[in-house]
Scaffold this motif. Sequence first.
Motif, PDB file in Angstrom:
ATOM      1  N   GLY A 145       0.807  -1.220   0.000  1.00 25.15           N
ATOM      2  CA  GLY A 145       0.000   0.000   0.000  1.00 25.15           C
ATOM      3  C   GLY A 145       0.832   1.258   0.000  1.00 25.15           C
ATOM      4  O   GLY A 145       1.914   1.311  -0.595  1.00 25.15           O
ATOM      5  N   ILE A 146       0.375   2.243   0.744  1.00 28.76           N
ATOM      6  CA  ILE A 146       1.002   3.575   0.653  1.00 28.76           C
ATOM      7  C   ILE A 146       2.423   3.592   1.219  1.00 28.76           C
ATOM      8  O   ILE A 146       3.305   4.239   0.683  1.00 28.76           O
ATOM      9  CB  ILE A 146       0.090   4.633   1.311  1.00 28.76           C
ATOM     10  CG1 ILE A 146       0.751   5.999   1.290  1.00 28.76           C
ATOM     11  CG2 ILE A 146      -0.373   4.279   2.712  1.00 28.76           C
ATOM     12  CD1 ILE A 146      -0.192   7.132   1.540  1.00 28.76           C
ATOM     13  N   ILE A 147       2.669   2.849   2.314  1.00 28.38           N
ATOM     14  CA  ILE A 147       4.037   2.753   2.845  1.00 28.38           C
ATOM     15  C   ILE A 147       4.464   1.286   2.755  1.00 28.38           C
ATOM     16  O   ILE A 147       3.776   0.407   3.259  1.00 28.38           O
ATOM     17  CB  ILE A 147       4.096   3.213   4.329  1.00 28.38           C
ATOM     18  CG1 ILE A 147       3.464   4.601   4.512  1.00 28.38           C
ATOM     19  CG2 ILE A 147       5.533   3.180   4.864  1.00 28.38           C
ATOM     20  CD1 ILE A 147       4.222   5.765   3.940  1.00 28.38           C
ATOM     21  N   ARG A 148       5.600   1.044   2.100  1.00 28.04           N
ATOM     22  CA  ARG A 148       6.001  -0.338   1.787  1.00 28.04           C
ATOM     23  C   ARG A 148       7.310  -0.725   2.470  1.00 28.04           C
ATOM     24  O   ARG A 148       8.165   0.113   2.709  1.00 28.04           O
ATOM     25  CB  ARG A 148       6.175  -0.465   0.265  1.00 28.04           C
ATOM     26  CG  ARG A 148       4.877  -0.141  -0.469  1.00 28.04           C
ATOM     27  CD  ARG A 148       5.113   0.087  -1.947  1.00 28.04           C
ATOM     28  NE  ARG A 148       3.835   0.173  -2.670  1.00 28.04           N
ATOM     29  CZ  ARG A 148       3.730   0.494  -3.952  1.00 28.04           C
ATOM     30  NH1 ARG A 148       4.795   0.777  -4.672  1.00 28.04           N
ATOM     31  NH2 ARG A 148       2.545   0.533  -4.522  1.00 28.04           N
ATOM     32  N   ARG A 149       7.441  -2.033   2.731  1.00 27.80           N
ATOM     33  CA  ARG A 149       8.685  -2.591   3.301  1.00 27.80           C
ATOM     34  C   ARG A 149       9.023  -3.867   2.534  1.00 27.80           C
ATOM     35  O   ARG A 149       8.117  -4.598   2.125  1.00 27.80           O
ATOM     36  CB  ARG A 149       8.490  -2.981   4.766  1.00 27.80           C
ATOM     37  CG  ARG A 149       8.178  -1.835   5.714  1.00 27.80           C
ATOM     38  CD  ARG A 149       8.176  -2.325   7.157  1.00 27.80           C
ATOM     39  NE  ARG A 149       9.492  -2.805   7.552  1.00 27.80           N
ATOM     40  CZ  ARG A 149      10.497  -2.000   7.904  1.00 27.80           C
ATOM     41  NH1 ARG A 149      10.328  -0.706   7.931  1.00 27.80           N
ATOM     42  NH2 ARG A 149      11.669  -2.496   8.232  1.00 27.80           N
ATOM     43  N   GLY A 150      10.343  -4.125   2.392  1.00 24.12           N
ATOM     44  CA  GLY A 150      10.785  -5.279   1.622  1.00 24.12           C
ATOM     45  C   GLY A 150      10.171  -6.590   2.069  1.00 24.12           C
ATOM     46  O   GLY A 150       9.590  -7.340   1.276  1.00 24.12           O
ATOM     47  N   GLU A 151      10.236  -6.856   3.401  1.00 25.63           N
ATOM     48  CA  GLU A 151       9.752  -8.185   3.836  1.00 25.63           C
ATOM     49  C   GLU A 151       8.237  -8.306   3.676  1.00 25.63           C
ATOM     50  O   GLU A 151       7.716  -9.394   3.406  1.00 25.63           O
ATOM     51  CB  GLU A 151      10.214  -8.530   5.263  1.00 25.63           C
ATOM     52  CG  GLU A 151       9.658  -7.724   6.383  1.00 25.63           C
ATOM     53  CD  GLU A 151      10.602  -6.594   6.811  1.00 25.63           C
ATOM     54  OE1 GLU A 151      10.583  -6.250   7.992  1.00 25.63           O
ATOM     55  OE2 GLU A 151      11.348  -6.066   5.965  1.00 25.63           O
ATOM     56  N   GLU A 152       7.543  -7.175   3.808  1.00 25.57           N
ATOM     57  CA  GLU A 152       6.080  -7.242   3.621  1.00 25.57           C
ATOM     58  C   GLU A 152       5.736  -7.546   2.164  1.00 25.57           C
ATOM     59  O   GLU A 152       4.822  -8.310   1.874  1.00 25.57           O
ATOM     60  CB  GLU A 152       5.441  -5.918   4.060  1.00 25.57           C
ATOM     61  CG  GLU A 152       5.475  -5.729   5.565  1.00 25.57           C
ATOM     62  CD  GLU A 152       4.796  -4.449   6.033  1.00 25.57           C
ATOM     63  OE1 GLU A 152       4.679  -4.273   7.251  1.00 25.57           O
ATOM     64  OE2 GLU A 152       4.380  -3.631   5.189  1.00 25.57           O
ATOM     65  N   MET A 153       6.506  -6.921   1.254  1.00 21.07           N
ATOM     66  CA  MET A 153       6.210  -7.199  -0.156  1.00 21.07           C
ATOM     67  C   MET A 153       6.577  -8.623  -0.541  1.00 21.07           C
ATOM     68  O   MET A 153       5.902  -9.242  -1.364  1.00 21.07           O
ATOM     69  CB  MET A 153       6.902  -6.176  -1.033  1.00 21.07           C
ATOM     70  CG  MET A 153       6.229  -4.820  -0.902  1.00 21.07           C
ATOM     71  SD  MET A 153       6.883  -3.598  -2.010  1.00 21.07           S
ATOM     72  CE  MET A 153       8.401  -3.188  -1.191  1.00 21.07           C
ATOM     73  N   SER A 154       7.630  -9.159   0.079  1.00 25.25           N
ATOM     74  CA  SER A 154       7.965 -10.571  -0.184  1.00 25.25           C
ATOM     75  C   SER A 154       6.823 -11.454   0.289  1.00 25.25           C
ATOM     76  O   SER A 154       6.421 -12.402  -0.409  1.00 25.25           O
ATOM     77  CB  SER A 154       9.236 -10.974   0.543  1.00 25.25           C
ATOM     78  OG  SER A 154      10.298 -10.228   0.069  1.00 25.25           O
ATOM     79  N   SER A 155       6.276 -11.146   1.478  1.00 24.44           N
ATOM     80  CA  SER A 155       5.165 -12.020   1.910  1.00 24.44           C
ATOM     81  C   SER A 155       3.928 -11.770   1.047  1.00 24.44           C
ATOM     82  O   SER A 155       3.135 -12.686   0.806  1.00 24.44           O
ATOM     83  CB  SER A 155       4.869 -11.929   3.402  1.00 24.44           C
ATOM     84  OG  SER A 155       4.757 -10.629   3.812  1.00 24.44           O
ATOM     85  N   ALA A 156       3.773 -10.537   0.527  1.00 21.99           N
ATOM     86  CA  ALA A 156       2.652 -10.297  -0.397  1.00 21.99           C
ATOM     87  C   ALA A 156       2.787 -11.200  -1.627  1.00 21.99           C
ATOM     88  O   ALA A 156       1.804 -11.795  -2.092  1.00 21.99           O
ATOM     89  CB  ALA A 156       2.619  -8.835  -0.830  1.00 21.99           C
ATOM     90  N   LEU A 157       4.018 -11.330  -2.116  1.00 23.46           N
ATOM     91  CA  LEU A 157       4.211 -12.171  -3.313  1.00 23.46           C
ATOM     92  C   LEU A 157       3.889 -13.629  -3.007  1.00 23.46           C
ATOM     93  O   LEU A 157       3.293 -14.328  -3.836  1.00 23.46           O
ATOM     94  CB  LEU A 157       5.638 -12.019  -3.836  1.00 23.46           C
ATOM     95  CG  LEU A 157       5.864 -10.727  -4.627  1.00 23.46           C
ATOM     96  CD1 LEU A 157       7.349 -10.446  -4.825  1.00 23.46           C
ATOM     97  CD2 LEU A 157       5.156 -10.798  -5.986  1.00 23.46           C
ATOM     98  N   ASP A 158       4.253 -14.090  -1.802  1.00 24.31           N
ATOM     99  CA  ASP A 158       3.895 -15.474  -1.416  1.00 24.31           C
ATOM    100  C   ASP A 158       2.379 -15.620  -1.381  1.00 24.31           C
ATOM    101  O   ASP A 158       1.817 -16.596  -1.882  1.00 24.31           O
ATOM    102  CB  ASP A 158       4.449 -15.808  -0.023  1.00 24.31           C
ATOM    103  CG  ASP A 158       5.969 -15.878  -0.034  1.00 24.31           C
ATOM    104  OD1 ASP A 158       6.538 -16.012  -1.135  1.00 24.31           O
ATOM    105  OD2 ASP A 158       6.575 -15.765   1.049  1.00 24.31           O
TER     106      ASP A 158
END
Length: 632
Positions: free
Chosen positions: A499-512
């Motif tokens: 979303g509006i504020i992003r973090r690397g590990e959160e986006m990795s879990s989003a991809l999973d």
Amino acid sequence: MADIERHDYDVIVIGAGGAGLRAAIEARSRGLRTAVVCKSLFGKAHTVMAEGGIAASMGNVNSRDNWQVHYRDTMRGGKFLNNWRMAELHAKEAPQRVWELETYGALFDRTPEGKISQRNFGGHEYPRLAHVGDRTGLELIRTLQQKIVSLQQEDHAEHGDYEARLRVYPECTVTELLLDEGRIAGAFAYWRENGRFLRLEAPTVVLATGGIGKSFKVTSNSWEYTGDGHALALRAGANLIDMEFVQFHPTGMVYPPSVKGILVTESVRGDGGVLRDAEGRRFMFDYVPEVFKGSYADSEQEADGWYSDPDNNRRPPELLPRDEVARAINSEVKEGRGSPHGGVYLDVASRLPAEEIARRLPSMHHQFKELADVDITAESMEVGPTCHYVMGGVEVDPDTAASGVAGLFAAGEAAGGMHGSNRLGGNSLGDLLVFGKRAGAGAAEYVAGLGARPEVSQADVEAAEQRALRPFEESGSAAAQHPYALHGELQQVMNELVGIIRRGEEMSSALDELAELKDRAGHMAVFEGNRQFNPAWHLTLDVANMLLVSECVARAALRRTESRGGHTRDDHPGMDATWRRRQLVCEHRDGAVTVTERTHPPMRRDLLELFDITELRKYFTADELGEVTAEL
Ligand code: FAD
């Protein structure tokens, strides 16, 4: 197969918003037999929701405005990542497209001298948005539709058939593009009302399908924004660019929950509205970033003076580009200075007389009264960021709107490049008129240069039909998945993790999580009903597109390790000049999304000369600056 309707055209325009209608008018005016296919009712495209206006440097309110100033503002808004040729064409041609709308019958608000009125908006140096109250999109679509009707009347007079060269297919969804050896040969679609299929044959397709906002939980976007055009283009072999850049508009409604995300137009701030925290403090003065210091007021007195004397005062910080304002609101809320429902206050009531508010902002007045029981002439509105616009889209040639697939064109929100990392308000309506027309012209030129026409293969049509019907077959299976549940989960993942504020590990879990959703989506089922108006079936097809496009957003966002425009990373705060010329390109190969890096071509010399070197220094690397100074 017997019940598949079959039609033959020169160009199929997918989408009846501003971009699609302008493309269709151009194609038909150049003699092409044109179909306009839209999944909404004709006249109900997302464009009708546009409120504030069309950015065009006509100079009606401040004669110092011109295309060069508009170009500079657009590049600054996009943090110099824009396709500079698109930004140039847009700045140069938007005024002609607005005047042309008048010749089609548009009734803009006027200045006291009778010129088209222009209002202030974030990031635009001068009042630049041609508008019709806060219902500009409605007038734009009404006018373009009127032009279509007049062209159909000409055809009736000439051929005895209104639809001889221009037919609209309303409430009709395209599910696949059909190719012949890599060239466009047509499109496969179904009527939403009765579920019957259509085989539309044509050597060119213009994608004008709008954005992707329905992949996010909180959004200002309408139900049609499921990224269909983005997904169709990818699957056909075209590239998507800049997909990490999603715009979160700073002011959406936050309360009541049923209307969370609905847009509160930037015109409220353009016309004098200000943002306040829970204590009533105008907090935007604390959030003017280094690159914009010098252009924005640092006291309330100066900011207020700007409305009546813009030559001797700097702009209020409430009119910074959207990405800056959205981040500021987010920080205020996070710091505990927000409103009771998790937003901040937008106050126009104390700034303008009540009758002036009702006259200038009739839709906002109505919207808040009806939906939140708030009278904006007397009380502040509670607002917070909402997913609003996708800067990323189909990679196109700036002059012709042609994608990398022969015969495939794209314009409007479905196309990428023009807005770089962040779009300025008002630049979308300008964009869709300028590049809608160019896409229609590009398609006409392509058809004129065509030798043998590509042919649709029967096998491809049968495969498209089978894929579209698969959710009916899944209904009995033990693994059957409900499209509404999957859609809800997808929206949650994108909102919370990309979303509006992003973090690397959160986006990795989003991809999973997206990968897991994709597996389950292979078993999406309709459960009840048949092909006659069946929203669950329609959603199964939409969710597949949203998943593909969301994966592009998440992959590109993970790859870009800096914060710029609509892409903010908590773990990589601040812009990194080495990323400025790097563009991320998404492709779809063998069922998988890949992201690669590409270098932007350097800006043309005469365009570079429009900027002061001290400004370029804020964005460019030392090496680039060296090249630039040698150049200048
Ligand atoms: P749209 O107008 O969205 O049209 C898309 C069309 O594609 C629709 O007809 C849809 O039915 C059709 N479609 C989609 N998928 C399919 C499919 N698979 N098959 C067939 N048809 C399909 N911008 C500004 O510049 N100024 C403003 O003041 C402004 N205000 C806004 C206010 C709101 C509330 C919102 C949400 C946006 C605003 N914007 C504004 C942004 C702007 O309205 C949009 O970016 C713009 O209208 C997009 O136009 P378009 O022609 O690209 O697509």
